[in-house]
Design an enzyme around this catalytic site. Sequence first.
Site, short mmCIF file in Angstrom:
data_model
loop_
_atom_site.label_atom_id
_atom_site.label_comp_id
_atom_site.label_asym_id
_atom_site.label_seq_id
_atom_site.Cartn_x
_atom_site.Cartn_y
_atom_site.Cartn_z
N GLY A 13 0.82 -1.05 0.07
CA GLY A 13 0.07 0.02 -0.04
C GLY A 13 0.93 1.35 -0.04
O GLY A 13 1.97 1.25 -0.51
N ALA A 14 0.40 2.23 0.52
CA ALA A 14 1.10 3.68 0.53
C ALA A 14 2.46 3.40 1.22
O ALA A 14 3.51 3.70 0.91
CB ALA A 14 0.35 4.62 0.98
N ILE A 15 2.58 3.07 2.61
CA ILE A 15 3.69 2.79 3.53
C ILE A 15 4.42 1.77 2.84
O ILE A 15 5.86 2.07 2.58
CB ILE A 15 3.22 2.57 4.89
CG1 ILE A 15 2.50 3.70 5.46
CG2 ILE A 15 4.40 2.44 5.57
CD1 ILE A 15 3.14 5.00 5.88
N GLY A 16 4.04 0.65 2.46
CA GLY A 16 4.67 -0.49 2.03
C GLY A 16 5.45 0.04 0.73
O GLY A 16 6.78 -0.32 0.51
N LYS A 198 1.93 5.26 20.20
CA LYS A 198 1.43 5.71 18.98
C LYS A 198 -0.21 5.18 19.18
O LYS A 198 -0.97 5.92 18.65
CB LYS A 198 2.02 4.87 17.85
CG LYS A 198 1.13 5.30 16.47
CD LYS A 198 1.58 4.55 15.22
CE LYS A 198 0.95 4.94 13.86
NZ LYS A 198 1.48 4.08 12.83
N ASN A 206 -8.40 8.22 15.17
CA ASN A 206 -8.65 7.31 14.10
C ASN A 206 -10.21 7.20 13.91
O ASN A 206 -11.06 7.41 12.91
CB ASN A 206 -8.04 5.97 14.01
CG ASN A 206 -6.59 5.94 13.59
OD1 ASN A 206 -5.98 7.01 13.94
ND2 ASN A 206 -6.23 5.10 13.16
N GLU A 285 -8.99 -1.21 10.96
CA GLU A 285 -8.27 -1.78 11.87
C GLU A 285 -8.69 -1.53 13.38
O GLU A 285 -7.95 -1.65 14.33
CB GLU A 285 -6.99 -1.37 11.72
CG GLU A 285 -6.17 -1.70 10.51
CD GLU A 285 -4.96 -1.31 10.11
OE1 GLU A 285 -3.69 -2.22 10.03
OE2 GLU A 285 -4.67 -0.26 10.09
#
Length: 331
Positions: A13-16, A198, A206, A285
């Site tokens: 995805g974006a981070i990966g 975090k 979230n 999540e």
Amino acid sequence: MMSNSVILVAGAGAIGSILGGMLHDAGHDVTLLGRRAHLEAIARGGLRISGLLGDRTVTGMTLADDPARLGRRFGLIVCTVKSYDTESIAARLADRLTDDGAVVSMQNGLGNIESLIESFGRQRVLGARVIFGAEIPSPGSAHVTVFAQPVAIGPAPAIHREDSPALAARARAIAAMIDAAGVPAVGVDDIMPVLWTKVLYNVALNPLGAILQQHYGALAGDPDVKPIMDRAIEEAFAVARALGVALPFSSAAEYLKVFYEQMIPPTSVHRPTMIRDLHVRGRTEIGALNGKIVELADRLGIGAETNRMLTRLIRAAERARRRAMKTQGER
């Protein structure tokens, strides 16, 4: 960790995509495992990285949309899938890690390290805290929107026990490799305090961001929302304290001061990925965040009613969104 490590990013995805692209651009052999449309766009024109870590187009990565198509083993697996997919992806990749390799959970929430250990074994799993934001504006591209702190990688001594010192050394080597590739990263001796720091941030922002579709600054500035965030954090802090997590804060009040004065400002315009997860997938999540706080609180016999309420609201929103998606698909 050798400079020529063979690396798999499980969950492009974006981070990966950012991590994989930066590592490949730095000379490492990277395979991305992700969704077909994104990978097909990368195959055609390379991975276009933009934003706070610089602009570049990365070509030459190996691409796979199915774990069954991975034809080799990897010295490092970076796990960036959604937390609800951790158990299933770990089972499918268990034989893809070399005997002396490592898998690093770079995911939101709690419970991912334990799920990975079930498939890979305690001596090969590390945790990480990622606190930079990224998005995929279109298939084949990844944009870094915010970068709050370096990626932190390390063992969890409460889980890893006597293996912790060796794993901490390995974490420092992996962090140094990622840092040298242009993504600021550090190794730590105990990942749990930074992971929990975090989580405290996420349980407040979230679900409320997803429900109200607001950015973090708007949430923190709303007089009706702020008390809900305060209570969600206070409950989660009490759970962490009861578990013996060595949080770098003497009290929930001290954390809240840092939260509003230091953490929110640099991410004030950021919106949680839970908004998109809810809209696109009808699945979030929440189970690894507020839901995990409720699970742990119930086990410990302490209260977590605000986190329970937020969990229920998000799960109701997931069901409503899935019904809407099904109706739209039937038209």
